[in-house]
Write an enzyme that holds these catalytic residues in place. Structure first.
Site, PDB file in Angstrom:
ATOM      1  N   ARG A   1       0.912  -1.379   0.284  1.00  0.00           N
ATOM      2  CA  ARG A   1      -0.033  -0.401   0.131  1.00  0.00           C
ATOM      3  C   ARG A   1       0.752   1.482  -0.345  1.00  0.00           C
ATOM      4  NH1 ARG A   1      -2.705   3.075   4.780  1.00  0.00           N
ATOM      5  NH2 ARG A   1      -3.599   4.470   3.958  1.00  0.00           N
TER       6      ARG A   1
ATOM      7  N   HIS B   1      -2.159  10.913   0.601  1.00  0.00           N
ATOM      8  CA  HIS B   1      -1.932  10.743   2.620  1.00  0.00           C
ATOM      9  C   HIS B   1      -1.645  12.206   2.731  1.00  0.00           C
ATOM     10  CE1 HIS B   1      -0.610   7.478   4.756  1.00  0.00           C
ATOM     11  NE2 HIS B   1      -0.574   8.585   5.155  1.00  0.00           N
TER      12      HIS B   1
ATOM     13  N   GLU C   1      -7.272   8.036   6.783  1.00  0.00           N
ATOM     14  CA  GLU C   1      -7.201   8.907   7.535  1.00  0.00           C
ATOM     15  C   GLU C   1      -8.228  10.442   8.130  1.00  0.00           C
ATOM     16  OE1 GLU C   1      -3.849   8.884  10.269  1.00  0.00           O
ATOM     17  OE2 GLU C   1      -3.461   6.400  10.192  1.00  0.00           O
TER      18      GLU C   1
ATOM     19  N   ASN D   1      -7.535   1.656  10.451  1.00  0.00           N
ATOM     20  CA  ASN D   1      -5.788   1.466  10.536  1.00  0.00           C
ATOM     21  C   ASN D   1      -5.835   1.189  12.554  1.00  0.00           C
ATOM     22  OD1 ASN D   1      -5.357   2.231   7.950  1.00  0.00           O
ATOM     23  ND2 ASN D   1      -4.250   4.146   9.134  1.00  0.00           N
TER      24      ASN D   1
ATOM     25  N   TYR E   1      -4.084   1.461  15.994  1.00  0.00           N
ATOM     26  CA  TYR E   1      -2.838   1.554  16.454  1.00  0.00           C
ATOM     27  C   TYR E   1      -3.150   1.085  18.195  1.00  0.00           C
ATOM     28  CZ  TYR E   1      -0.679   3.403  12.596  1.00  0.00           C
ATOM     29  OH  TYR E   1      -0.046   3.193  11.070  1.00  0.00           O
TER      30      TYR E   1
ATOM     31  N   GLU F   1      -3.327  -0.091   7.880  1.00  0.00           N
ATOM     32  CA  GLU F   1      -2.145  -0.016   8.817  1.00  0.00           C
ATOM     33  C   GLU F   1      -2.221  -0.396  10.683  1.00  0.00           C
ATOM     34  OE1 GLU F   1      -0.925   4.440   9.321  1.00  0.00           O
ATOM     35  OE2 GLU F   1      -2.107   4.546   7.090  1.00  0.00           O
TER      36      GLU F   1
HETATM   37  O1  IFM Z   1       2.526   7.547  10.081  1.00  0.00           O
HETATM   38  C1  IFM Z   1       1.672   7.338  10.241  1.00  0.00           C
HETATM   39  C2  IFM Z   1       0.777   7.496   9.083  1.00  0.00           C
HETATM   40  O2  IFM Z   1       1.526   8.358   7.773  1.00  0.00           O
HETATM   41  C3  IFM Z   1      -0.730   7.789   9.074  1.00  0.00           C
HETATM   42  N1  IFM Z   1      -0.546   6.859   9.377  1.00  0.00           N
HETATM   43  C4  IFM Z   1      -0.112   6.439  11.053  1.00  0.00           C
HETATM   44  C5  IFM Z   1       1.001   6.591  11.144  1.00  0.00           C
HETATM   45  C6  IFM Z   1       1.693   6.496  12.691  1.00  0.00           C
HETATM   46  O3  IFM Z   1       1.806   8.100  13.198  1.00  0.00           O
END
Ligand code: IFM
Length: 463
Positions: free
Chosen positions: A80, A124, A169, A297, A299, A372
């Site tokens: 990606r 992005h 995002e 995504n 995290y 992600e």
């Molecule tokens: O680096 C970023 C990415 O560009 C978008 N998602 C989160 C990642 C980590 O912060």
């Protein structure tokens, strides 16, 4: 915690790596590329933690062949990456820059020759500067200019791209870029910045229509970063604040795309959400175009506590000056270990997120890709000169296992590791390293870390 060497990736579950143009390409003044909002932002004093800039980044523009070879050796199914809008349309409008298109043409061909399926993100975060000067995502016209860009990309690459992500995002762009000002364009509009969310969503819907009109052969989706929100205390006021944060971080993006409407806003916060009240029904119909997959995504989770930021605030957007205007803050999760960024490591919240999507969106939810997931750590060289990034392996193994296990009612089709190689992490500069591969900033030499070799073993074990 799972046994990382026992992790089994089932057949058909897609494993990929994810990157973004501005974070790795460099070559910001080459071959007719125009400046972007991030070029302007990173040149302003005090904006980037380590004072660095992305003008060389990981020099991927010149080293993409080597990077594709590293991906092939890693054994991933898919890559990606994003198209640099200012590389293709330097001024944000009008006919495309041939040299810009040629770069992605070569990259796509290289990937296909290596047997790697391309997933392409259209936006992005690197918006052409002239569009930013007209207001960027605060201006409705930007959504239409974005659709023009999608048309150009669809026409040029529609025969080879396996999956399209319109926008990456929109949450981060809105909150960090337009509300809190810690990302480009640095606007501090607080809740008024929510208009940027609506225009991104409109841009998404128009871009889906543009790609479909071009007859692109790949599937189309959008990616949002979802963080499950929990109140730090179980009392009425903290629950209300947590609900507001859940709305601005998660639901105002997913609901319109998947359900064709904005969520109901709490009566007491009507003023804050005024930018999203009374939007035209026609916009919502455009936003709710059928999509082929939903990109998620993940995290970390978010904890909301009442009161202005105190010592228990999280880093990053969490302690932006604007947060002090709010009656709540993002609090820490002392019970979990953290990444170098201070983000709590808690894969069970990925499971919770998936379960929430399964319940909330049910049959409106298309197949999901975790587009992600990854972690920054302070990687240190071993005496032998290798990087033994054990923490990253644990993070990836546990989160990958959660994605594979999925949740009822959700068809999780794949996981993309953020990220292939150490890159320029926006306002954090080069300090935060998320890569499977280390990049020497002086020589640009690539050195696979232990996490790369671990993932390679996992992928080879699939047979
Ligand atoms: O680096 C970023 C990415 O560009 C978008 N998602 C989160 C990642 C980590 O912060």
């Amino acid at each position: 915690m799972i046994d990382r060497e026992e992790l089994v990736v089932p057949p058909g579950f897609e494993l990929g790596v994810s990157t973004a143009a501005f974070q790795i390409e460099g070559a910001v003044r080459e071959d007719g590329r125009g400046p972007s909002t991030w070029d302007e932002f990173m040149a302003q004093k005090g904006r980037i933690a380590d004072g660095s800039n992305a003008s060389i980044a990981a020099d991927h523009y010149h080293r993409y062949r080597e990077d594709v070879r590293l991906m092939k050796e890693l054994g991933v199914d898919s890559y990606r990456f994003s198209l640099g809008w200012p590389r293709i349309q330097p001024g944000g409008t009008g006919s495309p820059n041939k040299a810009g298109l040629a770069f992605y043409d070569k990259l796509l061909d290289e990937l296909l020759a290596a047997g790697i399926k391309p997933m392409v993100t259209l936006f992005h975060w690197d918006m052409p500067e002239p569009l930013q000067h007209k207001g960027g995502w605060m201006t409705r016209d930007t959504a239409h200019r974005f659709a023009d860009f999608a048309l150009i990309a669809g026409e040029a690459f529609g025969d080879r791209v396996d999956k399209w992500v319109t926008i990456n995002e929109p949450t981060t762009v809105t909150l960090n870029g337009y509300a809190l000002g810690v990302h480009a364009p640095g606007a501090t509009l607080m809740f008024d910045g929510l208009l940027a969310a609506h225009h991104q969503l409109l841009g998404h819907g128009l871009a889906v229509q543009a790609l479909r009109s071009e007859g692109v052969k790949g599937g189309i989706g959008i990616t949002n970063v979802h963080s499950p929100v929990h109140p730090a205390k179980d009392n009425f006021i903290t629950r209300q604040y947590a609900e507001v944060f859940d709305l601005v971080h998660n639901r105002i993006y997913a609901d319109p795309v998947l359900l064709g409407r904005y969520p109901k806003f709490p009566f007491l916060a009507r003023k804050q959400f005024k930018a999203l009240h009374d939007v035209d029904d026609a916009d919502l119909q455009t936003i709710a175009q059928p999509i082929d997959f939903y990109g998620l995504n993940y995290y970390m989770p978010t904890r909301i506590a009442a009161g202005p930021p105190a010592d228990d605030s999280t880093p990053d957007g969490g302690n932006a000056a604007g947060m002090r205007e709010l009656p709540f803050h993002l609090a820490k999760w002392p019970e979990y270990p953290t990444t170098a960024f201070g983000w709590p490591i808690a894969p069970q919240f990925l499971t919770e997120t998936l379960a929430d999507y399964g319940t909330r969106y049910a049959d409106r939810l298309p197949p999901v890709y975790i587009t992600e997931g990854g972690a920054s750590f302070r990687d240190a060289l071993s005496p032998e000169g290798t990087i033994e990034d054990d923490d990253r392996i644990s993070y990836l193994a546990d989160h990958l296992a959660a994605a594979i296990a999925g949740a009822p009612g959700v068809d999780v089709r794949g996981y993309y590791v953020w990220t292939l190689m150490d890159n320029w992490e926006w306002a954090a500069g080069f300090a935060e390293k998320f890569g499977l591969i280390a990049v020497d900033p002086r020589t640009q030499d690539r050195s696979p870390k232990a996490s790369y070799r671990w993932l390679q073993r996992v992928l080879r074990a699939r047979g």
